[in-house]
Motif scaffolding. Sequence first.
Motif, PDB file in Angstrom:
ATOM      1  N   GLU A 128      -9.618   4.529  -9.296  1.00 28.48           N
ATOM      2  CA  GLU A 128      -8.984   3.210  -9.007  1.00 28.48           C
ATOM      3  C   GLU A 128      -7.491   3.067  -9.069  1.00 28.48           C
ATOM      4  O   GLU A 128      -6.957   2.253  -8.154  1.00 28.48           O
ATOM      5  N   LYS A 129      -6.785   3.972  -9.832  1.00 29.94           N
ATOM      6  CA  LYS A 129      -5.239   3.951  -9.487  1.00 29.94           C
ATOM      7  C   LYS A 129      -4.768   4.397  -8.147  1.00 29.94           C
ATOM      8  O   LYS A 129      -4.094   3.840  -7.705  1.00 29.94           O
ATOM      9  N   ALA A 130      -5.442   5.510  -7.469  1.00 33.92           N
ATOM     10  CA  ALA A 130      -4.971   5.969  -6.472  1.00 33.92           C
ATOM     11  C   ALA A 130      -4.977   4.940  -5.440  1.00 33.92           C
ATOM     12  O   ALA A 130      -4.501   4.839  -4.669  1.00 33.92           O
ATOM     13  N   ILE A 131      -6.545   4.424  -5.453  1.00 37.16           N
ATOM     14  CA  ILE A 131      -6.829   3.512  -4.401  1.00 37.16           C
ATOM     15  C   ILE A 131      -6.004   2.270  -4.362  1.00 37.16           C
ATOM     16  O   ILE A 131      -5.437   1.697  -3.430  1.00 37.16           O
ATOM     17  N   ALA A 132      -5.523   1.880  -5.464  1.00 35.20           N
ATOM     18  CA  ALA A 132      -4.834   0.675  -5.807  1.00 35.20           C
ATOM     19  C   ALA A 132      -3.360   0.795  -5.377  1.00 35.20           C
ATOM     20  O   ALA A 132      -2.734  -0.034  -4.668  1.00 35.20           O
ATOM     21  N   THR A 171       8.753  -2.478 -11.433  1.00 35.48           N
ATOM     22  CA  THR A 171       7.421  -2.789 -12.249  1.00 35.48           C
ATOM     23  C   THR A 171       7.832  -3.175 -13.679  1.00 35.48           C
ATOM     24  O   THR A 171       8.783  -2.453 -14.187  1.00 35.48           O
ATOM     25  N   PHE A 172       7.175  -4.076 -14.151  1.00 32.64           N
ATOM     26  CA  PHE A 172       7.654  -4.319 -15.717  1.00 32.64           C
ATOM     27  C   PHE A 172       5.904  -4.366 -16.333  1.00 32.64           C
ATOM     28  O   PHE A 172       5.229  -4.855 -15.775  1.00 32.64           O
ATOM     29  N   VAL A 186       7.338  -6.519  -8.732  1.00 31.47           N
ATOM     30  CA  VAL A 186       8.170  -7.218  -7.882  1.00 31.47           C
ATOM     31  C   VAL A 186       8.857  -6.513  -6.925  1.00 31.47           C
ATOM     32  O   VAL A 186       9.519  -5.562  -7.163  1.00 31.47           O
ATOM     33  N   VAL A 187       8.572  -6.932  -5.630  1.00 34.64           N
ATOM     34  CA  VAL A 187       9.327  -6.166  -4.422  1.00 34.64           C
ATOM     35  C   VAL A 187      10.069  -7.127  -3.758  1.00 34.64           C
ATOM     36  O   VAL A 187       9.940  -8.339  -3.137  1.00 34.64           O
ATOM     37  N   LYS A 241       0.345  -7.893  -9.063  1.00 30.58           N
ATOM     38  CA  LYS A 241      -0.402  -8.129 -10.772  1.00 30.58           C
ATOM     39  C   LYS A 241      -1.744  -7.685 -10.634  1.00 30.58           C
ATOM     40  O   LYS A 241      -2.649  -8.887 -10.503  1.00 30.58           O
ATOM     41  N   PRO A 242      -2.183  -6.609 -11.027  1.00 33.00           N
ATOM     42  CA  PRO A 242      -3.533  -6.187 -11.334  1.00 33.00           C
ATOM     43  C   PRO A 242      -4.211  -6.844 -12.551  1.00 33.00           C
ATOM     44  O   PRO A 242      -4.499  -6.014 -13.381  1.00 33.00           O
TER      45      PRO A 242
END
Length: 279
Positions: A102-106, A199-200, A226-227, A239-240
């Motif tokens: 999931e992390k790699a795909i996201a 990232t926060f 935030v980009v 925001k996942p």
Amino acid sequence: MTSMEVWKTFEPDSYYKSFLDKKRRPDGRGLMDARSITIRVGTVTTAEGSSTVRVGHTTVMCGIKAEIATPALRNPNQGFIVPNVELYPCCSPMFKAGPPGEKAIATSQFLKNVIISADVVSLTDLCIVTNKVAWCLYCDVVCLNYDGNLYDAALIALMAALQNVRLPKVLYDSENGRTSVASERTLPVTLKTRPVASTFTVYSDSIQLMDPTAEDEAQGSGEVTVVLLENGSLCTTHKPGGQLIVPETLDKFVTCAKERVLQVNTSITKAITERMDES
């Protein structure tokens, strides 16, 4: 094992909270302090462009391979950029062997969204001959060591590698439909924008942490990325799930992220310059 190590092992929550109560983190940083960044480009000599980036202990490598492809029918004058993120067990025990998790795909989807939202590269620039020949840039990001904040590190690595790309000249013979590719790689890819992610991790309504480590992520209740573009304008947010973020907190994140944009892009430019001086 020291008393602090015993405390961390058996009561990780109270151990971690004891630092936050003092507005510090276990690694010594303040709540809104980012880790140091190290960038090197041209680290994969077999790729058209590459980079290796360290954000604290998180280390990622990006290699970009260019292949000749046929443009899609609905976009006959455009090439392709295909980001892909790999997370292997050797970078952290939290990842398993097998198909992408999931992390790699996201993270792959995050990079794709940023490329599109920020209009990083004009896909028409990657088209060689309309409806016939175009470049497809495969951007493979591999995590070598994971200690949190993969989104920021992956985007930095991708942007540094894109600025390191050199493509060969391609000639197309319309009579027989053949292409010939020069042996030397001399043509850079023009970047229209240079987005930077920050990232926060949200620990509570009153405590948020910039540039989280793996420990910060485990203790937090959600993340927000935030980009921003070079001029500080907001490109996109990610925001996942997790805790609800109020507008005031998001404004705080954007303000902190603006201070990081110049730092990151300056570091990339310095790495590119040093690589050019070496060659």
